[in-house]
Design an enzyme around this catalytic site. Sequence first.
Site, mmCIF file in Angstrom:
data_model
loop_
_atom_site.group_PDB
_atom_site.id
_atom_site.type_symbol
_atom_site.label_atom_id
_atom_site.label_comp_id
_atom_site.label_asym_id
_atom_site.label_seq_id
_atom_site.Cartn_x
_atom_site.Cartn_y
_atom_site.Cartn_z
ATOM 1 N N ARG A 49 -18.101 82.012 -5.103
ATOM 2 C CA ARG A 49 -17.802 82.237 -4.082
ATOM 3 C C ARG A 49 -18.272 82.548 -3.060
ATOM 4 O O ARG A 49 -17.670 81.909 -1.371
ATOM 5 C CB ARG A 49 -16.359 83.108 -4.361
ATOM 6 N N LEU A 54 -22.554 73.763 1.986
ATOM 7 C CA LEU A 54 -24.102 72.850 2.843
ATOM 8 C C LEU A 54 -24.864 74.406 3.690
ATOM 9 O O LEU A 54 -25.339 74.048 4.925
ATOM 10 C CB LEU A 54 -22.976 72.549 3.892
ATOM 11 N N HIS A 137 -34.386 75.943 -7.271
ATOM 12 C CA HIS A 137 -32.925 76.857 -7.987
ATOM 13 C C HIS A 137 -32.574 76.285 -9.940
ATOM 14 O O HIS A 137 -31.764 77.371 -10.125
ATOM 15 C CB HIS A 137 -32.060 76.175 -6.956
ATOM 16 N N LYS A 217 -23.673 64.424 -8.203
ATOM 17 C CA LYS A 217 -23.413 63.733 -6.629
ATOM 18 C C LYS A 217 -21.901 63.622 -7.049
ATOM 19 O O LYS A 217 -21.675 63.529 -5.167
ATOM 20 C CB LYS A 217 -23.880 62.657 -6.859
ATOM 21 N N GLN A 280 -28.848 66.933 6.624
ATOM 22 C CA GLN A 280 -29.739 66.973 7.655
ATOM 23 C C GLN A 280 -29.896 67.296 9.181
ATOM 24 O O GLN A 280 -30.823 66.576 10.234
ATOM 25 C CB GLN A 280 -30.455 66.281 7.416
ATOM 26 N N HIS A 281 -28.309 67.131 9.732
ATOM 27 C CA HIS A 281 -28.347 67.478 11.491
ATOM 28 C C HIS A 281 -29.631 68.505 11.819
ATOM 29 O O HIS A 281 -29.491 69.400 11.323
ATOM 30 C CB HIS A 281 -26.921 67.642 11.547
#
Length: 517
Positions: A49, A54, A137, A217, A280-281
């Site tokens: 949580r 992102l 991970h 995905k 990837q901003h």
Amino acid sequence: MAGRRDCRARAQRSSAIQDKVFNDPIHGHVELHPLLVRIIDTPQFQRLRNIKQLGGAYYVYPGASHNRFEHSIGVAYLAGEFAQALRTRQPELDITDRDVLCVKIAGLCHDLGHGPFSHLFDGMFIPKARPGENWRHEQASVEIFDHLVNDNNLRPVMEEHQLVLPQDLNFIKEMIGGSLGPNEAQGEEWPYEGRGQDKSFLYEIVANKRNGIDVDKFDYFARDCHHLGIRNNFDHQRFFLFARVCEAGGLKQICSRDKEVHNLYDMFHARSCLYRKAYQHPVNKIIEHMIADAFLKADKHIQIEGSEGNMYNLSTAIDDMEAYTKLTDRVFDLILTPPSQIYISSHEQARNVRQILIRAGEHPELEEARRILQRIIDRNFYKYLGRPDTGNERPTEDDIHQWKEELAQVVPEENAQDDEFEPEDFEIVVTTVDYGNRENDPIGNVNFYNKYAPDRAIPISREQVSRLLPQNFSEHIIRVYLKNEDRNLAAAKRHFVQWCETHPFQVLEEGNPDENV
């Protein structure tokens, strides 16, 4: 009376094992098996949580506040739906209730191992804090799953629900680790213990390393687009309808109908768009680099109590799951909170959920970490200098180190003031955007079937699809930033331009990402 009490006890037990309904914003009312609910109600799972799905994107997209917790529930649901769809369409596959339950648990637990700010931790922080450590991970997800089962005494509960141990535990962990990649699948010896080759397709539902088409995905496409405010054009329900299991290369693989090839290209294109627009901003990436820098500065000043009272810091907590499960995005706020030394231990009455903080002393490195994070809060990011065109080869760590040296050594202009720099004053951010299979065609590892031979796997070449398909499926974008706010920005830009001219690298025109926050 005794008989009546026994009836009541049986009724209570029966009601206790009913499925539980979750109201999910993406999939609607999701019904989960009681064993999944028992796993969800553990401290190790509840930890999700407090880990952003992102990472640093929430500092760019105000809707990107969702966490790994709800994504994991979504993946568990879709894993069950996909397994049931295959079971209904192809009963000869002999998919059992045990198989479906194991697939759901693998979907639920596949992201247990994410650290603070998700991919930032294992993709940026750990490689810098522990160079040469090949840790991901997925590995931690398997280790935490073991820890979760043991710490909450779930083995008897699993056996009550007809799981066979240790076989099914091995199967779940193997699915979390992911299916065989396209090169691994060529081996003669079957590497898994949980299920035999006759059920190799089950390993492709949650984490499909062969071609990247999996329910993980499907959920993050839908969920991330919903929270980012980006349209999602991929329909996973349609994929379920046209999916079949066929034999290919000696293994049973999940295949799609031949007419779905355009939809799958659209799916991989949608993935690349999400990476370009959000994951990837440029502002997101520089924020994540700043968080990683702060974690590196604070690393040895954060202590976490693990098993048997052993102490770990931020980067070594991955060696002990009791310590690691105490790490969440909250580390950001702990570093921001003075004074400096931070000690994290578990509360005696609350097992590993609550944490007690003991602080002592002052450390310049931790003050530097606090200053970097405060810059994020103040929206005072590392300053953008420009984007050089270095070609489409991804630079190595040695290349980046050399470029920083060169940026600092550029000859200053005559009579220019504040024109001296150190290599560590610069940050070079490498962004990769692809279709999911690096520079290769993503459909190259996908098999199909047609309506005339629904049980025969066939490849489809790009020439059979369209002449309009892209020639390149991957690109690397390089951006250069000034980290040190005490240095002269105009002088740093002069260094950048001169550095580009000496290579020569063309300077690509793009708007300053800092102005688009």
